[in-house]
Design an enzyme around this catalytic site. Structure first.
Site, PDB file in Angstrom:
ATOM      1  N   THR A   1     -48.784  80.502  10.007  1.00 18.10           N
ATOM      2  CA  THR A   1     -47.306  80.987   9.885  1.00 18.10           C
ATOM      3  C   THR A   1     -47.279  81.933   8.903  1.00 18.10           C
ATOM      4  O   THR A   1     -47.952  81.433   7.383  1.00 18.10           O
ATOM      5  CB  THR A   1     -46.183  79.885   9.937  1.00 18.10           C
ATOM      6  OG1 THR A   1     -46.701  79.140   8.716  1.00 18.10           O
ATOM      7  CG2 THR A   1     -46.290  79.108  11.244  1.00 18.10           C
ATOM      8  N   HIS A   2     -46.534  82.977   8.401  1.00 12.97           N
ATOM      9  CA  HIS A   2     -46.378  83.878   7.472  1.00 12.97           C
ATOM     10  C   HIS A   2     -47.674  84.510   6.950  1.00 12.97           C
ATOM     11  O   HIS A   2     -47.992  84.589   6.101  1.00 12.97           O
ATOM     12  CB  HIS A   2     -45.787  83.152   6.085  1.00 12.97           C
ATOM     13  CG  HIS A   2     -44.572  82.252   6.338  1.00 12.97           C
ATOM     14  ND1 HIS A   2     -43.286  82.667   6.111  1.00 12.97           N
ATOM     15  CD2 HIS A   2     -44.426  81.002   6.905  1.00 12.97           C
ATOM     16  CE1 HIS A   2     -42.199  81.835   6.487  1.00 12.97           C
ATOM     17  NE2 HIS A   2     -43.235  80.550   7.044  1.00 12.97           N
TER      18      HIS A   2
ATOM     19  N   SER B   1     -66.689 106.325   9.977  1.00 12.24           N
ATOM     20  CA  SER B   1     -66.237 107.164   8.960  1.00 12.24           C
ATOM     21  C   SER B   1     -67.209 108.142   8.815  1.00 12.24           C
ATOM     22  O   SER B   1     -68.485 107.874   8.802  1.00 12.24           O
ATOM     23  CB  SER B   1     -65.937 106.227   7.753  1.00 12.24           C
ATOM     24  OG  SER B   1     -65.873 107.055   6.763  1.00 12.24           O
TER      25      SER B   1
ATOM     26  N   SER C   1     -36.577 122.881  33.973  1.00  8.49           N
ATOM     27  CA  SER C   1     -37.471 121.880  33.823  1.00  8.49           C
ATOM     28  C   SER C   1     -38.505 121.529  34.659  1.00  8.49           C
ATOM     29  O   SER C   1     -39.402 120.754  34.702  1.00  8.49           O
ATOM     30  CB  SER C   1     -36.206 120.592  34.317  1.00  8.49           C
ATOM     31  OG  SER C   1     -36.001 120.818  35.578  1.00  8.49           O
TER      32      SER C   1
ATOM     33  N   LYS D   1     -68.617 101.531   8.007  1.00  9.76           N
ATOM     34  CA  LYS D   1     -67.427 101.122   8.667  1.00  9.76           C
ATOM     35  C   LYS D   1     -67.680 100.998  10.158  1.00  9.76           C
ATOM     36  O   LYS D   1     -68.250 101.763  10.730  1.00  9.76           O
ATOM     37  CB  LYS D   1     -66.379 102.617   8.514  1.00  9.76           C
ATOM     38  CG  LYS D   1     -65.898 102.325   6.873  1.00  9.76           C
ATOM     39  CD  LYS D   1     -64.756 101.524   6.610  1.00  9.76           C
ATOM     40  CE  LYS D   1     -63.488 102.267   6.144  1.00  9.76           C
ATOM     41  NZ  LYS D   1     -62.556 101.361   6.062  1.00  9.76           N
TER      42      LYS D   1
ATOM     43  N   ASN E   1     -64.252 100.963  12.391  1.00  6.97           N
ATOM     44  CA  ASN E   1     -62.765 100.819  12.442  1.00  6.97           C
ATOM     45  C   ASN E   1     -62.073 100.710  13.662  1.00  6.97           C
ATOM     46  O   ASN E   1     -62.687 101.048  14.713  1.00  6.97           O
ATOM     47  CB  ASN E   1     -62.330 102.470  11.656  1.00  6.97           C
ATOM     48  CG  ASN E   1     -62.508 102.752  10.385  1.00  6.97           C
ATOM     49  OD1 ASN E   1     -62.545 101.780   9.665  1.00  6.97           O
ATOM     50  ND2 ASN E   1     -62.769 103.811  10.043  1.00  6.97           N
TER      51      ASN E   1
ATOM     52  N   TYR F   1     -22.611 113.896  37.017  1.00  9.06           N
ATOM     53  CA  TYR F   1     -23.777 114.498  36.590  1.00  9.06           C
ATOM     54  C   TYR F   1     -23.471 115.510  35.298  1.00  9.06           C
ATOM     55  O   TYR F   1     -22.614 116.309  35.445  1.00  9.06           O
ATOM     56  CB  TYR F   1     -24.341 115.273  37.754  1.00  9.06           C
ATOM     57  CG  TYR F   1     -25.830 115.852  37.245  1.00  9.06           C
ATOM     58  CD1 TYR F   1     -27.040 115.238  37.061  1.00  9.06           C
ATOM     59  CD2 TYR F   1     -25.902 117.277  36.736  1.00  9.06           C
ATOM     60  CE1 TYR F   1     -28.083 115.898  36.605  1.00  9.06           C
ATOM     61  CE2 TYR F   1     -26.776 117.710  36.426  1.00  9.06           C
ATOM     62  CZ  TYR F   1     -28.014 117.149  36.171  1.00  9.06           C
ATOM     63  OH  TYR F   1     -29.170 118.004  35.807  1.00  9.06           O
TER      64      TYR F   1
ATOM     65  N   LYS G   1     -36.419 112.931  31.665  1.00 11.13           N
ATOM     66  CA  LYS G   1     -37.874 112.950  32.275  1.00 11.13           C
ATOM     67  C   LYS G   1     -38.800 112.972  31.270  1.00 11.13           C
ATOM     68  O   LYS G   1     -39.477 111.853  31.436  1.00 11.13           O
ATOM     69  CB  LYS G   1     -37.845 113.910  33.337  1.00 11.13           C
ATOM     70  CG  LYS G   1     -37.194 113.694  34.618  1.00 11.13           C
ATOM     71  CD  LYS G   1     -36.980 114.830  35.441  1.00 11.13           C
ATOM     72  CE  LYS G   1     -35.743 114.792  36.156  1.00 11.13           C
ATOM     73  NZ  LYS G   1     -34.567 115.376  35.296  1.00 11.13           N
TER      74      LYS G   1
HETATM   75  N1  ARG Z   1     -33.594 119.679  36.927  1.00 12.28           N
HETATM   76  C1  ARG Z   1     -32.480 118.977  37.174  1.00 12.28           C
HETATM   77  C2  ARG Z   1     -32.402 117.594  36.350  1.00 12.28           C
HETATM   78  O1  ARG Z   1     -33.469 117.387  36.062  1.00 12.28           O
HETATM   79  C3  ARG Z   1     -31.877 118.502  38.647  1.00 12.28           C
HETATM   80  C4  ARG Z   1     -30.357 118.344  38.746  1.00 12.28           C
HETATM   81  C5  ARG Z   1     -29.772 119.655  38.517  1.00 12.28           C
HETATM   82  N2  ARG Z   1     -28.392 119.645  38.931  1.00 12.28           N
HETATM   83  C6  ARG Z   1     -27.473 120.635  38.771  1.00 12.28           C
HETATM   84  N3  ARG Z   1     -26.089 120.066  39.268  1.00 12.28           N
HETATM   85  N4  ARG Z   1     -27.991 121.511  37.907  1.00 12.28           N
HETATM   86  O2  ARG Z   1     -31.365 116.861  36.172  1.00 12.28           O
END
Ligand code: ARG
Length: 459
Positions: A156-157, A278, A24, A284, A286, A318, A326
């Protein structure tokens, strides 16, 4: 070779594709500052509770500051083999300070570490979103103040309904954004608990002080259940949900800008810096930025749905699925902030076309309701009958290709004998809006009251 962080029982390293799917670091390096802040708080606490010697804690603190400055200045090598930001930071710390680095992970797991880092990151984004929302509110407020009595058609509409004021329309968005702001504030208050010290899932046997780390990271308190703390991503979902609703509001105004800047409406003019041309059609201008803002809700709400789907069905505590949280949140946050900034720029720089709005405000029998209301007030007709009489008059005007104020008094009297010349007083657009003095209504005086209330609130 096997992994230096957890390779004790492994004889062989991972397949290249295993490494690719598992790592990651490509995205979670954005949490470097949060990761280091969390580690510093943890190390201070370990020293304060006697779990770590003061000299080790000092070495760790200084080493972490070095790592942070390396990252901030772009002098840090992120390694995919080290999987994520947590292990990248710790491995570099070990290169810098040696053996004490290995003591930092006492009474901690990457599970509570990532939960802490990500909360800190999301909390910052909630603060940024609230600041961005306030800036946009100020933009709408300035427009509303300037044009509290500029008339325009209300729809409205998307059909002409009743005349409203520009200021009233602008203040509608200030209200919407006010709710967005308070949603972020609510979510922030709810999420501001520290998972740090939950360790892998069960807590720890070391005599840690979770209050201390919570406090030093700006959390209100530690989370109450370690299993919940490492498996909870509600805070990210709430961020995405608040962001989605806010982006939906931005999308609605973006759509209005697209409509209003068309040659058919011409209610607003965007300056060159917010317009695009354009390559083939020279005339135009835009509204690309508005269109892109209109589209942002697609990916932001998409992120919300994606994370909801990732989280559903995960058993406690977990699971690695959660690493997929993320990118969704990062992308949503980047795009929400960009949309807010672009919208703030456009709202600040757009010019309302008063004559075009005023002309449109009077067209389309927009004061028909005023006429019906007058029949109720002046002649004592039941509203339903007044509605019917007015409908007949609208039909008559339509057949003649004119507007309501263009009908002769005798024509009106042929539909209802009691109508007097006083009726023309309510058929004008200015009178129409001025009459709507109910609390929150479109009358300029009411709009100015709304502006004053919000100026007070925004300071
Ligand atoms: N890179 C992991 C995440 O974003 C961190 C946590 C990893 N924990 C584990 N037990 N492998 O979730």
């Amino acid at each position: 070779t096997s992994n230096q962080m957890w390779g004790g029982r492994f004889a062989a390293g991972p397949d290249a594709i295993m490494e690719a799917i598992n790592a990651s670091i490509g995205f979670d390096q954005r949490m470097a500052a949060q990761d280091i802040a969390g580690s510093r708080a943890h190390a201070e606490m370990l020293a304060a509770t006697g779990i770590l010697s003061d000299s080790d804690a000092t070495a760790i603190r200084e080493g972490l500051l070095t790592v942070l400055s390396e990252i901030e200045t772009g002098n840090f090598h992120f390694s995919t083999a080290l999987e994520d930001i947590h292990m990248n930071v710790e491995a570099r710390l070990k290169e810098i300070i040696g053996e004490p680095a290995g003591r930092l992970h006492t009474a901690r797991s990457r599970n509570d570490q990532v939960a802490t880092d990500f909360r800190l990151w999301v909390r910052d984004q909630m603060d940024a979103a609230m600041a961005g929302i306030e800036a946009l509110q100020r933009g709408f407020l300035a427009q509303a103040e300037a044009g509290a009595d500029w008339v325009m058609p209300g729809f409205t509409h998307l059909q002409t309904a009743q005349p409203v004021t520009w200021g009233h329309h602008m203040m509608a968005y200030v209200e919407m954004l006010g709710r967005d702001h308070s949603r972020f504030a609510d979510a922030r208050a709810r999420m501001n608990e520290s998972p740090l010290g939950s360790a892998a899932l069960a807590g720890t046997g070391f005599p840690i002080d979770r209050e201390m780390t919570a406090h030093s990271l700006g959390f209100d308190r530690p989370t109450a259940n370690s299993l919940d703390a490492v498996s909870d991503r509600d805070f990210a979902l709430e961020y995405l949900s608040c962001a989605s609703i806010c982006a939906m509001h931005l999308s609605r105004f973006a759509e209005e800008l697209v409509i209003w800047s068309s040659a058919q409406f011409r209610f607003v003019r965007m300056p060159d810096k917010w317009s695009t041309g354009s390559s083939i059609m020279p005339q135009k201008r835009n509204p690309d930025a508005a269109e892109l803002i209109r589209a942002k809700i697609g990916r932001i709400f998409g992120a919300n749905v994606a994370l909801m789907m990732v989280m559903k069905g995960l058993p406690l505590a977990y699971s690695k699925d959660m690493q997929e949280d993320k990118e969704q949140v990062f992308d949503a946050a980047d795009n929400l902030m960009l949309a807010l900034a672009a919208m703030t720029g456009m709202v600040g720089d757009m010019t309302a076309n008063r004559p075009a709005m005023a002309a449109a405000a009077g067209a389309g029998f927009s004061t028909a309701t005023d006429l019906a209301d007058w029949l109720v007030r002046a002649l004592g007709l039941p509203f339903r009958e007044a509605h019917h009489v007015t409908g007949t008059l609208v039909g008559m005007a339509e057949a003649r290709g004119c507007d309501l104020p263009d009908l002769a008094l005798e024509d009106m009297q042929s539909v209802h004998a009691g109508i007097t010349a006083d009726v023309f007083g309510v058929l004008g657009v200015e009178n129409s809006v001025a009459s709507r003095m109910s609390y929150g209504g479109t009358a300029p005086a009411q709009v100015r009251a709304q502006v004053a209330r919000w100026k007070d609130r925004l300071g």
